[in-house]
Design a protein around this motif. Sequence first.
Motif, mmCIF file in Angstrom:
data_model
loop_
_atom_site.group_PDB
_atom_site.id
_atom_site.type_symbol
_atom_site.label_atom_id
_atom_site.label_comp_id
_atom_site.label_asym_id
_atom_site.label_seq_id
_atom_site.Cartn_x
_atom_site.Cartn_y
_atom_site.Cartn_z
ATOM 1 N N GLN A 1 2.494 21.495 6.354
ATOM 2 C CA GLN A 1 1.096 21.524 5.928
ATOM 3 C C GLN A 1 0.389 20.260 6.384
ATOM 4 O O GLN A 1 0.994 19.187 6.474
ATOM 5 C CB GLN A 1 0.991 21.678 4.406
ATOM 6 N N LEU A 2 -0.904 20.415 6.654
ATOM 7 C CA LEU A 2 -1.729 19.320 7.143
ATOM 8 C C LEU A 2 -3.101 19.417 6.493
ATOM 9 O O LEU A 2 -3.710 20.489 6.471
ATOM 10 C CB LEU A 2 -1.875 19.431 8.670
ATOM 11 N N VAL A 3 -3.571 18.302 5.949
ATOM 12 C CA VAL A 3 -4.943 18.225 5.453
ATOM 13 C C VAL A 3 -5.784 17.664 6.589
ATOM 14 O O VAL A 3 -5.446 16.630 7.168
ATOM 15 C CB VAL A 3 -5.059 17.319 4.212
ATOM 16 N N ILE B 1 -5.131 27.596 4.743
ATOM 17 C CA ILE B 1 -4.729 27.997 3.395
ATOM 18 C C ILE B 1 -5.868 27.814 2.405
ATOM 19 O O ILE B 1 -6.066 28.613 1.505
ATOM 20 C CB ILE B 1 -3.516 27.170 2.925
ATOM 21 N N ASP B 2 -6.625 26.736 2.574
ATOM 22 C CA ASP B 2 -7.705 26.401 1.648
ATOM 23 C C ASP B 2 -8.726 25.589 2.430
ATOM 24 O O ASP B 2 -8.369 24.899 3.390
ATOM 25 C CB ASP B 2 -7.144 25.575 0.485
ATOM 26 N N SER B 3 -9.985 25.663 2.042
ATOM 27 C CA SER B 3 -11.014 24.878 2.731
ATOM 28 C C SER B 3 -12.229 24.686 1.844
ATOM 29 O O SER B 3 -12.468 25.460 0.923
ATOM 30 C CB SER B 3 -11.425 25.553 4.045
ATOM 31 N N ARG B 4 -12.971 23.632 2.147
ATOM 32 C CA ARG B 4 -14.213 23.322 1.453
ATOM 33 C C ARG B 4 -15.200 22.778 2.481
ATOM 34 O O ARG B 4 -14.824 22.031 3.379
ATOM 35 C CB ARG B 4 -14.023 22.232 0.394
ATOM 36 N N ILE B 5 -16.456 23.125 2.315
ATOM 37 C CA ILE B 5 -17.534 22.587 3.143
ATOM 38 C C ILE B 5 -18.590 22.027 2.197
ATOM 39 O O ILE B 5 -18.901 22.635 1.172
ATOM 40 C CB ILE B 5 -18.174 23.682 4.033
ATOM 41 N N ALA B 6 -19.157 20.895 2.581
ATOM 42 C CA ALA B 6 -20.266 20.322 1.825
ATOM 43 C C ALA B 6 -21.235 19.678 2.805
ATOM 44 O O ALA B 6 -20.822 19.137 3.825
ATOM 45 C CB ALA B 6 -19.771 19.286 0.824
ATOM 46 N N ILE B 7 -22.499 19.774 2.488
ATOM 47 C CA ILE B 7 -23.534 19.061 3.231
ATOM 48 C C ILE B 7 -23.985 17.938 2.307
ATOM 49 O O ILE B 7 -24.492 18.182 1.214
ATOM 50 C CB ILE B 7 -24.723 19.977 3.602
ATOM 51 N N LEU B 8 -23.778 16.699 2.749
ATOM 52 C CA LEU B 8 -24.134 15.525 1.958
ATOM 53 C C LEU B 8 -25.128 14.718 2.781
ATOM 54 O O LEU B 8 -24.761 14.172 3.821
ATOM 55 C CB LEU B 8 -22.892 14.698 1.636
ATOM 56 N N GLY B 9 -26.379 14.681 2.324
ATOM 57 C CA GLY B 9 -27.432 14.094 3.150
ATOM 58 C C GLY B 9 -27.574 14.969 4.378
ATOM 59 O O GLY B 9 -27.692 16.190 4.270
ATOM 60 N N LEU C 1 -4.089 23.221 6.187
ATOM 61 C CA LEU C 1 -3.500 24.096 7.195
ATOM 62 C C LEU C 1 -2.007 24.246 6.961
ATOM 63 O O LEU C 1 -1.360 23.341 6.441
ATOM 64 C CB LEU C 1 -3.705 23.507 8.594
ATOM 65 N N SER C 2 -1.462 25.376 7.396
ATOM 66 C CA SER C 2 -0.016 25.546 7.402
ATOM 67 C C SER C 2 0.392 26.080 8.763
ATOM 68 O O SER C 2 -0.389 26.731 9.458
ATOM 69 C CB SER C 2 0.450 26.490 6.292
ATOM 70 N N GLY C 3 1.619 25.787 9.122
ATOM 71 C CA GLY C 3 2.160 26.263 10.379
ATOM 72 C C GLY C 3 3.521 25.636 10.615
ATOM 73 O O GLY C 3 3.943 24.763 9.857
ATOM 74 N N THR D 1 -12.834 12.414 12.366
ATOM 75 C CA THR D 1 -11.782 13.285 11.850
ATOM 76 C C THR D 1 -10.639 12.451 11.289
ATOM 77 O O THR D 1 -10.397 11.317 11.718
ATOM 78 C CB THR D 1 -11.230 14.225 12.945
ATOM 79 N N MET D 2 -9.961 13.043 10.343
ATOM 80 C CA MET D 2 -8.816 12.405 9.719
ATOM 81 C C MET D 2 -7.829 13.504 9.348
ATOM 82 O O MET D 2 -8.240 14.608 8.956
ATOM 83 C CB MET D 2 -9.274 11.648 8.472
ATOM 84 N N MET D 3 -6.543 13.205 9.481
ATOM 85 C CA MET D 3 -5.507 14.183 9.159
ATOM 86 C C MET D 3 -4.392 13.499 8.391
ATOM 87 O O MET D 3 -4.135 12.309 8.591
ATOM 88 C CB MET D 3 -4.911 14.777 10.432
ATOM 89 N N LYS D 4 -3.735 14.256 7.531
ATOM 90 C CA LYS D 4 -2.586 13.755 6.802
ATOM 91 C C LYS D 4 -1.650 14.921 6.521
ATOM 92 O O LYS D 4 -2.078 15.945 6.005
ATOM 93 C CB LYS D 4 -3.010 13.103 5.492
#
Length: 177
Positions: free
Chosen positions: A8-10, A37-45, A54-56, A79-82
Motif C-alpha cells: 500500500q502507498l499513500v 482503495i480510498d481517496s479524498r479531494i479538497a479545494i483549499l483556497g 493505493l494497493s498493488g 507530490t508526496m508518497m509514503k
Amino acid sequence: MTAFENQQLVLTAIGEDRSGIVSELTQLVSDCHCNIIDSRIAILGNEFTFIMLLSGDMSAISRVEHTLPVKGMELGLLTMMKRTSAHQHSNFSAGYTLEYHGIDMPGTLSKITRFFAEQSINICSLKSDTYEEADETHMRCELEINIPTDVDVDAFKIKFEDLSGVLNVDYVLRRIR
C-alpha cells in the motif's frame, strides 16, 4: 499471500486547481496497475489537494513511486508518497458524527480536537470551513469519531456538552455505528 503481493502507498498531490488533474493522476495509477482503495479531494483556497491510498504488488507500487515525481512536475504539482500497511481497526463501542457551528473564534477546533485526544477518542475524518452571515464570520465542522470500548459514552456526552457551552457552539451528535 506474501508481503510482496499486496503493498500500500499513500499518495498526496497539491497544486493549482484546474480541470483534468484527477484524470491525469488516476490514469497514472491505472497505468502502473495499482488500485485506488480510498481517496479524498479538497479545494483549499485556489489549491487542489488529492490524497489516495493505493494497493498493488511491489512492482506496481514501485512504478508509481518512480513515475509520479515526473508527472507531478509536468502538472505543476507538489507530490508526496509514503508506503503503509492495512489499517488495524481498534475496538470501539460506537461511531458518531459530530457537527458543530458557531461564531468563528480562534482555537475552537484545537480545543475540540484536544478534548477528543484527552478522552482517547479517534477522529476518523474532519471537514471544517468558515462562512459569512449577518456581517460575522461563522465556522462549521463535521467530524466522524470512534469511541473506544473503555470510554463511558454517557460521561463523554456530558463533558462535551460542557465544552460546547464554554466554546459557545451548537452541535449535533449522531450515532452511526
